[in-house]
Motif scaffolding. Structure first.
Motif, short mmCIF file in Angstrom:
data_model
loop_
_atom_site.label_atom_id
_atom_site.label_comp_id
_atom_site.label_asym_id
_atom_site.label_seq_id
_atom_site.Cartn_x
_atom_site.Cartn_y
_atom_site.Cartn_z
N LEU A 30 0.83 -1.20 0.00
CA LEU A 30 0.00 0.00 0.00
C LEU A 30 0.87 1.26 0.00
N PRO A 31 0.54 2.25 -0.85
CA PRO A 31 1.22 3.55 -0.72
C PRO A 31 1.03 4.08 0.70
N ILE A 32 2.03 4.73 1.22
CA ILE A 32 1.98 5.14 2.62
C ILE A 32 0.84 6.11 2.90
N LEU A 33 0.38 6.85 1.88
CA LEU A 33 -0.75 7.75 2.09
C LEU A 33 -1.98 6.99 2.55
N HIS A 34 -2.14 5.75 2.08
CA HIS A 34 -3.28 4.94 2.48
C HIS A 34 -3.23 4.58 3.97
N LYS A 35 -2.06 4.67 4.56
CA LYS A 35 -1.91 4.35 5.98
C LYS A 35 -1.99 5.59 6.87
#
Length: 550
Positions: free
Chosen positions: A397-402
């Motif tokens: 997952l791209p870190i923005l999703h976290k």
């Protein structure tokens, strides 16, 4: 080179972490760990401009160049940039002073003790942060003054609570004692606490006291009483719910849910208390001494037992389960006096700190144990701990999703988990199931009183009276909750709005798929893409339905 969605998502993450370096350190992602947040108008304007730019560049990428996953990421970029623009425009710091973490000083008291100091560079960074506190609080005080001059005044009751919190010994709560601390570190820390931190808190406390004569009274606690208050509340509602639902719509929804809970209360009340009278059931839940905690250890043991039971059952309800267990600890002493009964702190993304469920063990014999299990399921398993641990374990997952601030998704899942726990058979008895109804009443009541105060002009007492008449919360709990809603406009809406949407999506998927509907698969789909605004979650579930129907 043309922008890519992933590159823009990473750029946005860098911008947001630079704007909130303290949170970055708490997450294990800080690139400049000695910094505190810049609360100035100039920093806010810069963040806004960067968000506008990133949003425009993301929107300019043709749909034909994007995969399904990239379209989801772009929608998340659009939401996150829009939310941060709304937050800048709302200028909450101008009128937000309380003893809650959303206030500048209280936020430091909660966050700084969680920042790692167990390495020489981290210890040095912590000292640098202590040294930066005077400037941080001075800028905060200037923003409060500017707000008051513009008519965006503090709430007197909450400002007075902040003043009480910042006693002469408050600075001592920031004292750290790493296991391998050097004499040099300890000496420098004592010097900073004495010469910088304690005077800074005193100066900030005095600045807040100077603004009290202009503060709003309990008759005008809502942002609707501020200049441009209607627009401010609309911005904050969008941030926290990711919807454009009107305050009146949300208000009416809460009233309807409150009415619908009565029959469930009567069914459980007849078995537990031998009565179907709603007022009598509420009185039992508020006053029955047999429902109080006996000891601090009982608080921790109950949470650990409930979470272990949930972890054992989880594979029957989820295709993918979190590998890391949820740690249970007492609330840190410095935060306990003003903290809610229980809360969850997500794991650091670098693995330096596990996901932790904090239970407040202060004055426990004065508090009811009815909500203990429902809170554990909301905050831990299958609630927020599953949510955050699974995000960390999704390495692709791209870190923005976290990191996204998708509040309605996050809190909606927590509230959905409370009812899911009942489906899973996790509640130990009817008393614990009554706790589930208590929380349903609270979250539905939030829709009513948050909109009531911030949009419809309710007084604080009117909000208190509504919760007293329509929920079994004690007057102490009601006072705490109402002050939370006053100091954090719109955030309390997220819980029920998010749960209703997840339930709607589940019902829709079940209707469309019929015999092909797989609840484990649905839960995996809801949790499989990280934090998402509700409109984007709708797209994710539609795509899952399409795949599942083939």
């Amino acid at each position: 080179m043309a922008d890519t969605v992933i590159a823009l998502a990473d750029e946005l993450v860098a911008v947001l972490l630079a704007a909130d370096p303290l949170m970055a350190s708490m997450l294990g992602l800080g690139t400049e760990p000695e910094l505190l947040n810049d609360l100035s108008e100039a920093a806010a304007a810069d963040l806004r401009a960067r968000c506008v730019d990133i949003a425009a560049r993301a929107d300019a990428i043709p749909d034909t160049e994007l995969s399904d996953r990239e379209r989801i990421t772009r929608a998340l970029i659009t939401h996150e940039t829009g939310s941060n623009i709304d937050l800048v425009d709302a200028a909450q710091i101008e009128f937000t002073v309380s003893d809650s973490f959303v206030s500048p000083a209280a936020g430091l008291l909660l966050a700084l003790p969680t920042v790692p100091v167990d390495a020489p560079d981290l210890a040095d960074a912590y000292l640098a942060r202590l040294a930066a506190i005077p400037e941080y609080l001075a800028v905060a005080a200037n923003r409060h003054r500017a707000g008051t001059e513009a008519g965006r005044t503090l709430v007197g009751r909450l400002a007075e609570a902040a003043i009480r919190q910042l006693a002469d010994d408050t600075a001592d709560l920031l004292r750290r004692e790493p296991t391998d601390a050097t004499a040099q570190f300890l000496a420098r820390q004592e010097e900073l606490i004495s010469s910088a931190v304690r005077p800074a808190f005193a100066a900030y406390r005095a600045a807040v006291a100077d603004l009290l004569p202009n503060a709003r009274t309990d008759e005008q606690p809502g942002v609707c009483w501020l200049p441009d208050g209607e627009a401010t509340y609309a911005r904050l509602t969008r941030v926290h719910t990711a919807t454009d639902r009107s305050p009146q719509d949300l208000h009416d929804t809460g009233v309807a849910i409150i009415a619908g809970l009565a029959e469930e209360y009567r069914e459980l009340g007849s078995r537990v208390f031998g009565t179907t009278d709603l007022a009598e059931i509420f009185t039992h839940l508020r006053e029955d001494m047999a429902l109080r905690w006996e000891s601090p250890q009982q608080v921790l043991d109950t949470a650990r037992t409930a979470l272990a039971r949930a972890a054992e059952a989880a594979p029957r309800w989820f295709g993918v389960v979190a590998e890391e267990p949820c740690l249970v600890l007492p609330t840190p002493p410095g935060a306990a006096s003003s903290s809610i009964p229980m809360y969850y702190l997500p794991p650091a993304l670098d693995g330096s700190r596990p996901g932790t469920y904090y239970a407040n063990t202060q004055n426990v014999t004065e508090r009811s144990r009815v909500i203990a299990e429902v809170t554990a399921f909301h905050e831990g398993v299958p609630g927020h701990h599953f949510q955050f641990a699974l995000m960390d374990e999704h390495g692709d997952l791209p870190i923005l999703h976290k990191l996204a601030d998708a509040n309605a998704y996050v809190e909606g899942w927590g509230l959905y988990s409370e009812r899911l726990a009942d489906e899973m058979g996790l509640y130990s008895d009817d008393v614990a199931r009554l706790g589930m109804l208590v929380y349903d009443s609270m979250r539905a009541g939030r829709l009513v009183v948050d909109t009531g105060m911030h949009a419809l002009g309710w007084s604080r007492q009117r909000a208190v009276d509504y919760l007293r008449a329509n929920t079994p919360m004690t007057i102490s709990e009601i006072n705490t909750e109402i002050d939370r809603y006053i100091g954090y406009p719109g955030q309390a809406l997220a819980y029920m709005v998010g749960r209703l949407e997840i339930q709607r999506l589940r019902a829709h998927a079940s209707t469309v798929l019929g015999d092909r509907f797989d609840l484990r698969g649905f839960h995996d789909a809801v949790l499989g893409s990280g934090k998402l605004p509700l409109s984007v979650l709708d797209t994710v579930i539609d795509e899952w339905i399409t795949r599942s129907g083939h």
